[in-house]
Design a protein around this motif. Structure first.
Motif, PDB file in Angstrom:
ATOM      1  N   VAL A 253       6.585  -3.419   8.637  1.00  0.00           N
ATOM      2  CA  VAL A 253       5.730  -2.238   8.502  1.00  0.00           C
ATOM      3  C   VAL A 253       5.361  -2.043   7.040  1.00  0.00           C
ATOM      4  CG1 VAL A 253       5.620   0.286   8.700  1.00  0.00           C
ATOM      5  CG2 VAL A 253       6.642  -1.053  10.533  1.00  0.00           C
ATOM      6  N   GLY A 254       4.125  -1.708   6.778  1.00  0.00           N
ATOM      7  CA  GLY A 254       3.681  -1.355   5.438  1.00  0.00           C
ATOM      8  C   GLY A 254       2.857  -0.085   5.509  1.00  0.00           C
ATOM      9  N   GLU A 255       2.747   0.599   4.399  1.00  0.00           N
ATOM     10  CA  GLU A 255       1.960   1.830   4.371  1.00  0.00           C
ATOM     11  C   GLU A 255       1.273   1.977   3.027  1.00  0.00           C
ATOM     12  OE1 GLU A 255       3.654   6.009   3.876  1.00  0.00           O
ATOM     13  OE2 GLU A 255       3.072   6.057   6.006  1.00  0.00           O
ATOM     14  N   ASN A 256       0.008   2.347   3.050  1.00  0.00           N
ATOM     15  CA  ASN A 256      -0.738   2.731   1.853  1.00  0.00           C
ATOM     16  C   ASN A 256      -1.113   4.192   1.997  1.00  0.00           C
ATOM     17  OD1 ASN A 256      -0.692   0.192   0.659  1.00  0.00           O
ATOM     18  ND2 ASN A 256      -2.648  -0.444   1.544  1.00  0.00           N
ATOM     19  N   ILE A 257      -0.960   4.969   0.932  1.00  0.00           N
ATOM     20  CA  ILE A 257      -1.401   6.351   0.957  1.00  0.00           C
ATOM     21  C   ILE A 257      -2.273   6.626  -0.250  1.00  0.00           C
ATOM     22  CG2 ILE A 257       0.597   7.136   2.280  1.00  0.00           C
ATOM     23  CD1 ILE A 257       1.785   8.292  -0.257  1.00  0.00           C
ATOM     24  N   ALA A 258      -3.107   7.631  -0.148  1.00  0.00           N
ATOM     25  CA  ALA A 258      -3.979   8.026  -1.253  1.00  0.00           C
ATOM     26  C   ALA A 258      -4.269   9.508  -1.121  1.00  0.00           C
ATOM     27  CB  ALA A 258      -5.281   7.218  -1.232  1.00  0.00           C
ATOM     28  N   TYR A 259      -4.607  10.137  -2.243  1.00  0.00           N
ATOM     29  CA  TYR A 259      -5.015  11.541  -2.224  1.00  0.00           C
ATOM     30  C   TYR A 259      -6.268  11.702  -3.062  1.00  0.00           C
ATOM     31  CZ  TYR A 259      -5.423  16.446  -3.134  1.00  0.00           C
ATOM     32  OH  TYR A 259      -5.941  17.718  -3.227  1.00  0.00           O
TER      33      TYR A 259
END
Length: 314
Positions: A253-259
């Motif tokens: 599992v991988g995750e990218n987040i941004a705001y």
């Protein structure tokens, strides 16, 4: 087996995501490393930029952020526009800061729109706050009420044009948005990409997963509702934990987040400009993805983005 490429090292709040890594010259602190990287164009890989002005008011913002206030709230409390403010949370020695930032935050620290910065240090940790505002901050009078700011920083250049997305709470599935995101990501995977100092070969296309989209939306909405920006949620659950909780059987599992980004093109380009996020996007082991965004509330009014990538069990 499970994991993510973007969970440790440097926290980038580019009102963009998270990244990682650990040694090159000697600098007095992380802010000095930022100035060196700007003047040298990150070792000649990007255009050189003028040094940032050191503002005491931004030191105060950094300290409030370090003490638990959200970066957006700390910025607005000191009279800065939240969406014109970005931050780096660095955990390393002063000597290691230059190489760490060069490998993980080059494009973030060399932005030509940035003009001022501040820093707060605690042990090996440093909180750096940067702003692109071109006016002196107005510190609100204690007890006075101020109208919420709606101005935004100049968005970064993107190689793909796209119309701004509405700032509202979307549905979890968002099929049209998901399809556009999938096309952008798969176009990059089809041609290969340069992620920091690494050139990655083309990777097989991803498929959309409604389950992963639901997980992505859940985390985006939770961050928007409770005003935080982390891979680990308020219950301590990791991206892999959240994927397993909905019954998805994963190998990786991988995750990218941004705001902050208002378009798909902007958020995908931001991830490509960050080595850790870029490697997630290009990892040939991932076969499925889900993506969602949610509009911030309280102190933050921009968009929270979450992309979940996974390799399912056979």
């Amino acid at each position: 087996m499970n994991g993510s490429r973007a969970w440790v090292g440097v926290v980038l709040v580019s009102m963009a995501g998270l990244a990682t890594a650990p040694v090159l010259g000697t600098t007095s602190d992380a802010l000095a490393a930022v100035q060196v990287l700007r003047q040298g164009g990150c070792g000649g890989v990007v255009p050189a930029a003028r040094p940032l002005q050191h503002e005491g008011a931004l030191d105060a913002v950094a300290q409030q952020w370090a003490e638990g206030l959200s970066l957006a709230a700390a910025a607005e409390r000191s009279g800065y526009l939240a969406l014109a403010t970005s931050g780096l949370h660095v955990s390393t020695t002063a000597e290691g800061a230059l190489e760490l930032l060069r490998r993980t935050a080059c494009h973030n620290v060399t932005g030509r729109d940035l003009r001022a910065a501040g820093i707060y240090r605690r042990g090996l940790e440093s909180w750096i706050v940067m702003t692109s505002e071109y006016r002196s901050p107005v510190v609100p009078t204690p007890g006075a009420r101020t109208a919420p700011s709606v101005a935004a920083a100049t968005p970064p250049e993107s190689s793909v044009a796209a119309a701004p997305l509405p700032v509202r709470m979307p549905t979890a599935s968002g099929p049209a948005i998901a399809a556009q995101a999938l096309q952008l990501v798969n176009d990059v995977r089809a041609h290969g990409a340069r992620c920091g100092q690494r050139t990655l070969a083309p990777a097989p296309p991803l498929l959309l997963s409604g389950t992963l989209a639901s997980v992505a939306f859940g985390h985006a909405a939770d961050m928007a509702e409770h005003d935080y920006f982390e891979h680990e949620d308020l219950t301590g659950a990791s991206p892999a934990d959240r994927v397993r909780a909905v019954g998805y059987r994963e190998k990786l599992v991988g995750e990218n987040i941004a705001y902050g980004p208002k378009t798909l093109a902007e958020v995908v380009q931001g991830w490509l400009d960050s080595p850790g996020h870029c490697e997630n996007l290009m990892d040939p082991r991932f076969a499925e993805m889900g993506i969602a965004y949610a509009a911030g509330r309280s102190g933050r009014h921009g968009l929270y983005w979450v992309q979940v990538l996974a390799e399912p069990q056979a």
